[in-house]
Design a protein around this motif. Sequence first.
Motif, PDB file in Angstrom:
ATOM      1  N   GLU A 246       1.901  19.595  -5.239  1.00  0.00           N
ATOM      2  CA  GLU A 246       0.711  19.826  -4.421  1.00  0.00           C
ATOM      3  C   GLU A 246      -0.336  18.733  -4.659  1.00  0.00           C
ATOM      4  N   GLY A 247      -0.815  18.159  -3.584  1.00  0.00           N
ATOM      5  CA  GLY A 247      -1.870  17.160  -3.675  1.00  0.00           C
ATOM      6  C   GLY A 247      -1.412  15.740  -3.966  1.00  0.00           C
ATOM      7  N   PHE A 248      -0.101  15.541  -4.182  1.00  0.00           N
ATOM      8  CA  PHE A 248       0.383  14.190  -4.476  1.00  0.00           C
ATOM      9  C   PHE A 248       0.119  13.289  -3.273  1.00  0.00           C
ATOM     10  N   PRO A 249      -0.343  12.045  -3.525  1.00  0.00           N
ATOM     11  CA  PRO A 249      -0.715  11.141  -2.424  1.00  0.00           C
ATOM     12  C   PRO A 249       0.479  10.571  -1.662  1.00  0.00           C
ATOM     13  N   MET A 250       1.053  11.392  -0.806  1.00  0.00           N
ATOM     14  CA  MET A 250       2.193  10.934  -0.010  1.00  0.00           C
ATOM     15  C   MET A 250       2.079  11.451   1.409  1.00  0.00           C
ATOM     16  N   ILE A 251       2.791  10.756   2.276  1.00  0.00           N
ATOM     17  CA  ILE A 251       2.859  11.119   3.692  1.00  0.00           C
ATOM     18  C   ILE A 251       4.333  11.165   4.051  1.00  0.00           C
ATOM     19  N   LYS A 252       4.742  12.230   4.707  1.00  0.00           N
ATOM     20  CA  LYS A 252       6.144  12.322   5.148  1.00  0.00           C
ATOM     21  C   LYS A 252       6.251  11.849   6.584  1.00  0.00           C
ATOM     22  N   THR A 253       7.212  10.983   6.824  1.00  0.00           N
ATOM     23  CA  THR A 253       7.544  10.578   8.190  1.00  0.00           C
ATOM     24  C   THR A 253       8.972  11.029   8.402  1.00  0.00           C
ATOM     25  N   GLY A 254       9.122  12.144   9.064  1.00  0.00           N
ATOM     26  CA  GLY A 254      10.438  12.757   9.171  1.00  0.00           C
ATOM     27  C   GLY A 254      10.816  13.282   7.799  1.00  0.00           C
ATOM     28  N   ARG A 255      11.946  12.809   7.276  1.00  0.00           N
ATOM     29  CA  ARG A 255      12.365  13.209   5.927  1.00  0.00           C
ATOM     30  C   ARG A 255      11.945  12.196   4.867  1.00  0.00           C
ATOM     31  N   LYS A 256      11.467  11.027   5.301  1.00  0.00           N
ATOM     32  CA  LYS A 256      11.111   9.961   4.361  1.00  0.00           C
ATOM     33  C   LYS A 256       9.741  10.223   3.741  1.00  0.00           C
ATOM     34  N   ILE A 257       9.672  10.042   2.422  1.00  0.00           N
ATOM     35  CA  ILE A 257       8.411  10.204   1.695  1.00  0.00           C
ATOM     36  C   ILE A 257       7.818   8.823   1.459  1.00  0.00           C
ATOM     37  N   ASN A 258       6.581   8.629   1.929  1.00  0.00           N
ATOM     38  CA  ASN A 258       5.847   7.376   1.740  1.00  0.00           C
ATOM     39  C   ASN A 258       4.693   7.653   0.785  1.00  0.00           C
TER      40      ASN A 258
ATOM     41  N   LYS B  89       0.825  -1.211   0.000  1.00  0.00           N
ATOM     42  CA  LYS B  89       0.000   0.000   0.000  1.00  0.00           C
ATOM     43  C   LYS B  89       0.853   1.253   0.000  1.00  0.00           C
ATOM     44  N   ILE B  90       2.033   1.163   0.600  1.00  0.00           N
ATOM     45  CA  ILE B  90       2.931   2.307   0.673  1.00  0.00           C
ATOM     46  C   ILE B  90       4.243   1.937   0.001  1.00  0.00           C
ATOM     47  N   ILE B  91       4.688   2.804  -0.913  1.00  0.00           N
ATOM     48  CA  ILE B  91       5.945   2.561  -1.617  1.00  0.00           C
ATOM     49  C   ILE B  91       6.882   3.761  -1.425  1.00  0.00           C
ATOM     50  N   THR B  92       8.154   3.531  -1.659  1.00  0.00           N
ATOM     51  CA  THR B  92       9.144   4.596  -1.552  1.00  0.00           C
ATOM     52  C   THR B  92       9.209   5.352  -2.884  1.00  0.00           C
ATOM     53  N   VAL B  93       9.882   6.480  -2.873  1.00  0.00           N
ATOM     54  CA  VAL B  93      10.061   7.251  -4.108  1.00  0.00           C
ATOM     55  C   VAL B  93      10.855   6.414  -5.116  1.00  0.00           C
ATOM     56  N   LYS B  94      11.835   5.660  -4.635  1.00  0.00           N
ATOM     57  CA  LYS B  94      12.638   4.809  -5.526  1.00  0.00           C
ATOM     58  C   LYS B  94      11.756   3.764  -6.218  1.00  0.00           C
TER      59      LYS B  94
ATOM     60  N   TYR C 285      10.955  12.644  -7.361  1.00  0.00           N
ATOM     61  CA  TYR C 285      10.914  13.505  -6.169  1.00  0.00           C
ATOM     62  C   TYR C 285      10.129  14.781  -6.454  1.00  0.00           C
ATOM     63  N   GLN C 286      10.273  15.309  -7.660  1.00  0.00           N
ATOM     64  CA  GLN C 286       9.535  16.517  -8.044  1.00  0.00           C
ATOM     65  C   GLN C 286       8.027  16.235  -7.977  1.00  0.00           C
TER      66      GLN C 286
END
Length: 59
Positions: free
Chosen positions: A29-41, A4-9, A23-24
Amino acid sequence: MDKKIITVKEFAKKYSLGMNFAYQLANAEGFPMIKTGRKINILADKVDEWLENNIGKQF
């Protein structure tokens, strides 16, 4: 079962994108991601819908 959750890679590989562009998009704006600290999920099941809703836009 797909993750359900993937990394940017993983997102970049799945959609054949370069890392910089991935990464861009992830920071758009509005991209379906959640940041946990510096990590983008990225919420994998919402990406296609977001891309379809942003056809023709530049990032």
